[in-house]
Design an enzyme around this catalytic site. Structure first.
Site, PDB file in Angstrom:
ATOM      1  NE  ARG A  91      -3.597   0.188  -0.088  1.00  0.00           N
ATOM      2  CZ  ARG A  91      -4.672   0.468   0.628  1.00  0.00           C
ATOM      3  NH1 ARG A  91      -5.182  -0.450   1.419  1.00  0.00           N
ATOM      4  NH2 ARG A  91      -5.255   1.626   0.535  1.00  0.00           N
TER       5      ARG A  91
HETATM    6  C1  LIG Z   1     -15.626   3.137  -0.468  1.00  0.00           C
HETATM    7  C2  LIG Z   1     -14.137   3.034  -0.599  1.00  0.00           C
HETATM    8  C3  LIG Z   1     -13.553   1.806  -0.871  1.00  0.00           C
HETATM    9  C4  LIG Z   1     -12.166   1.692  -1.026  1.00  0.00           C
HETATM   10  N1  LIG Z   1     -11.622   0.466  -1.269  1.00  0.00           N
HETATM   11  C5  LIG Z   1     -10.280   0.341  -1.389  1.00  0.00           C
HETATM   12  C6  LIG Z   1      -9.681  -0.945  -1.610  1.00  0.00           C
HETATM   13  O1  LIG Z   1     -10.357  -1.976  -1.703  1.00  0.00           O
HETATM   14  N2  LIG Z   1      -8.334  -1.009  -1.736  1.00  0.00           N
HETATM   15  C7  LIG Z   1      -7.555   0.106  -1.666  1.00  0.00           C
HETATM   16  O2  LIG Z   1      -6.324  -0.013  -1.797  1.00  0.00           O
HETATM   17  N3  LIG Z   1      -8.093   1.335  -1.450  1.00  0.00           N
HETATM   18  C8  LIG Z   1      -9.429   1.485  -1.300  1.00  0.00           C
HETATM   19  N4  LIG Z   1      -9.982   2.713  -1.056  1.00  0.00           N
HETATM   20  C9  LIG Z   1      -9.131   3.900  -1.005  1.00  0.00           C
HETATM   21  C10 LIG Z   1      -9.181   4.757  -2.309  1.00  0.00           C
HETATM   22  O3  LIG Z   1     -10.057   4.192  -3.226  1.00  0.00           O
HETATM   23  C11 LIG Z   1      -7.812   4.835  -2.940  1.00  0.00           C
HETATM   24  O4  LIG Z   1      -6.940   5.476  -2.053  1.00  0.00           O
HETATM   25  C12 LIG Z   1      -7.828   5.559  -4.297  1.00  0.00           C
HETATM   26  O5  LIG Z   1      -6.618   5.298  -4.952  1.00  0.00           O
HETATM   27  C13 LIG Z   1      -8.036   7.067  -4.200  1.00  0.00           C
HETATM   28  O6  LIG Z   1      -8.179   7.587  -5.516  1.00  0.00           O
HETATM   29  P1  LIG Z   1      -8.649   9.095  -5.787  1.00  0.00           P
HETATM   30  O7  LIG Z   1      -8.465   9.390  -7.226  1.00  0.00           O
HETATM   31  O8  LIG Z   1      -9.996   9.309  -5.241  1.00  0.00           O
HETATM   32  O9  LIG Z   1      -7.547   9.880  -4.953  1.00  0.00           O
HETATM   33  P2  LIG Z   1      -7.662  11.319  -4.286  1.00  0.00           P
HETATM   34  O10 LIG Z   1      -8.510  11.208  -3.069  1.00  0.00           O
HETATM   35  O11 LIG Z   1      -8.061  12.340  -5.286  1.00  0.00           O
HETATM   36  O12 LIG Z   1      -6.133  11.540  -3.872  1.00  0.00           O
HETATM   37  C14 LIG Z   1      -5.515  10.656  -2.952  1.00  0.00           C
HETATM   38  C15 LIG Z   1      -4.011  10.990  -2.877  1.00  0.00           C
HETATM   39  O13 LIG Z   1      -3.377  10.694  -4.121  1.00  0.00           O
HETATM   40  C16 LIG Z   1      -2.716  11.858  -4.626  1.00  0.00           C
HETATM   41  N5  LIG Z   1      -2.873  11.857  -6.089  1.00  0.00           N
HETATM   42  C17 LIG Z   1      -4.032  11.753  -6.788  1.00  0.00           C
HETATM   43  N6  LIG Z   1      -3.765  11.744  -8.116  1.00  0.00           N
HETATM   44  C18 LIG Z   1      -2.420  11.871  -8.242  1.00  0.00           C
HETATM   45  C19 LIG Z   1      -1.532  11.956  -9.361  1.00  0.00           C
HETATM   46  N7  LIG Z   1      -1.969  11.889 -10.619  1.00  0.00           N
HETATM   47  N8  LIG Z   1      -0.210  12.114  -9.128  1.00  0.00           N
HETATM   48  C20 LIG Z   1       0.270  12.184  -7.860  1.00  0.00           C
HETATM   49  N9  LIG Z   1      -0.517  12.113  -6.759  1.00  0.00           N
HETATM   50  C21 LIG Z   1      -1.847  11.953  -6.948  1.00  0.00           C
HETATM   51  C22 LIG Z   1      -3.444  13.031  -3.990  1.00  0.00           C
HETATM   52  O14 LIG Z   1      -2.611  14.180  -3.951  1.00  0.00           O
HETATM   53  C23 LIG Z   1      -3.737  12.473  -2.615  1.00  0.00           C
HETATM   54  O15 LIG Z   1      -2.598  12.571  -1.797  1.00  0.00           O
HETATM   55  C24 LIG Z   1     -11.359   2.843  -0.896  1.00  0.00           C
HETATM   56  C25 LIG Z   1     -11.956   4.087  -0.622  1.00  0.00           C
HETATM   57  C26 LIG Z   1     -13.323   4.192  -0.468  1.00  0.00           C
HETATM   58  C27 LIG Z   1     -13.940   5.534  -0.178  1.00  0.00           C
END
Ligand SMILES: Cc1cc2nc3c(=O)[nH]c(=O)nc-3n(C[C@H](O)[C@H](O)[C@H](O)COP(=O)(O)OP(=O)(O)OC[C@H]3O[C@@H](n4cnc5c(N)ncnc54)[C@H](O)[C@@H]3O)c2cc1C
Length: 344
Positions: free
Chosen positions: A222
């Protein structure tokens, strides 16, 4: 060109750190700023002095000042960004990065907002939102998928399954973008996304574009060493498989994942990283913390690894609840739960 870039062998410098552990949670208002220049929704014709002070002329059309973020965040909490940019070309991301660097503005990239908690004071810096088509492409090249960082992870899964390419299907239904998925090395069913990454195009510390191999991205449980860079696109090396078998597996996991989510609200987050030996859900259940509440924020009672923001929830309440859980789990089990949620 979106997916261009040569391989450069160097360790990745970490430029833009976001809060990783609860112990490094910024203080309330720590990221805040005074609205000294322009009120939200001000429709005067010229860009504000602040905008022109920070950004060159050719970027003024992609940056807005004092923009609300909460509508784009799953938790629906928090104040505005001092500057919010929505670049429509990759070159603009590089220029934004350079401008922020020159003016010493803090910078964050926003994907789909499912893993970010913003404080009510807002974010005193530049937020680059990757949502335009130029940053969200999905292109199949033989056995590879090349995906823009702003593309939805689930869309990438659907695309590859339909093409009979296996390796991403177990990640279906995980919210968020490709960029964040790779930065946080998302995983499910015991397999992380890093295991199928061939290369990643990023903007590095110097504001230059470069391409890293999967090995250079330091994928571990992770995490990766990409936190702090801007991920632009990712190439995945996949395996040809039977489309109908892949589809069945994907559908099964999708349904299962949907059923496990709290049904009472969409304003949810998964704040903790599963420790190596046990899931965060089992761990929290075993310590009797399922369903606990802090003001208008609670843990789900059936799936307590989910945090729910109810009406009037605040970032302070989220941070307090997370702190209580970490403290109790550590006291009762000796396991220090690490934070997945990024607190700006
Ligand atoms: C209902 C739910 C279920 C989930 N299930 C899982 C699961 O099964 N497994 C798992 O691993 N995670 C899970 N997660 C966590 C989440 O889905 C992940 O962390 C996901 O990768 C976040 O993506 P996002 O685009 O919404 O990121 P954001 O919330 O927009 O950003 C998260 C972080 O990533 C950084 N970031 C975003 N894009 C970039 C980029 N292009 N370059 C550099 N940095 C960047 C941001 O600055 C921030 O620090 C879950 C979350 C929720 C709410």
């Amino acid at each position: 060109m979106l997916f261009a870039g040569g391989l450069i062998e160097s360790r990745l410098p970490i430029l833009l750190r976001t809060a990783k552990l609860a112990s490094s949670v910024p203080p309330p208002g720590g990221g805040g700023f005074r609205n000294s220049h322009r009120q939200m929704n001000d429709v005067s014709s010229a860009p504000s002095e602040s905008l022109t002070e920070y950004f060159p002329e050719d970027l003024l059309h992609v940056v807005r000042e004092n923009q609300p973020l909460r509508e784009t965040l799953w938790l629906g909490i928090g104040g505005p960004a001092r500057f919010l940019a929505e670049p429509v070309e990759i070159d603009q991301i590089e220029k934004l990065y350079t401008a922020a660097r020159e003016k010493q503005l803090a910078l964050r990239v926003l994907g789909k907002g499912s893993n970010v908690l913003v404080r009510e004071a807002g974010f005193d810096g530049l937020v680059i939102k990757l949502s335009a088509p130029a940053t969200s492409g999905l292109e199949i090249q033989g056995q590879k998928l090349v995906a823009g960082a702003g593309a939805k992870l689930t869309h990438a899964v659907i695309k590859t399954v339909g093409e009979g390419l296996g390796g991403l299907e177990h990640l279906v239904g995980i919210p968020g973008s490709i960029g964040a998925a790779v930065v946080g090395n998302v995983s499910a069913e015991g397999r992380d996304i890093g295991s199928v990454v061939e290369s990643i195009e990023i903007i590095d510390e110097e504001g230059k574009r470069k391409t890293l191999t999967g090995d250079e991205a330091g994928f571990a449980h992770r995490q990766s060493t990409l936190m702090g860079t801007v991920v632009l696109s990712v190439a995945f090396n996949l395996e040809p498989k039977d489309v109908s078998a892949l589809t069945k597996r994907m559908q099964k996991l999708w349904i299962h994942r949907g059923q496990r989510r709290p049904s009472e609200s969409n304003r949810i987050a998964m704040p903790f990283i599963d420790p190596d030996s046990i899931s965060a859900c089992e761990l929290i259940n075993s310590t009797g913390l399922a369903g606990i509440r802090e003001g208008d924020v609670s843990l789900d009672s059936a799936a307590p690894h989910y945090l729910i923001a109810h009406e009037n929830a605040t970032s302070d309440q989220c941070v307090k609840l997370i702190g209580r859980v970490r403290e109790q789990v550590l006291m009762q089990t000796g396991i220090d739960l690490q934070l997945n949620l990024q607190i700006w």
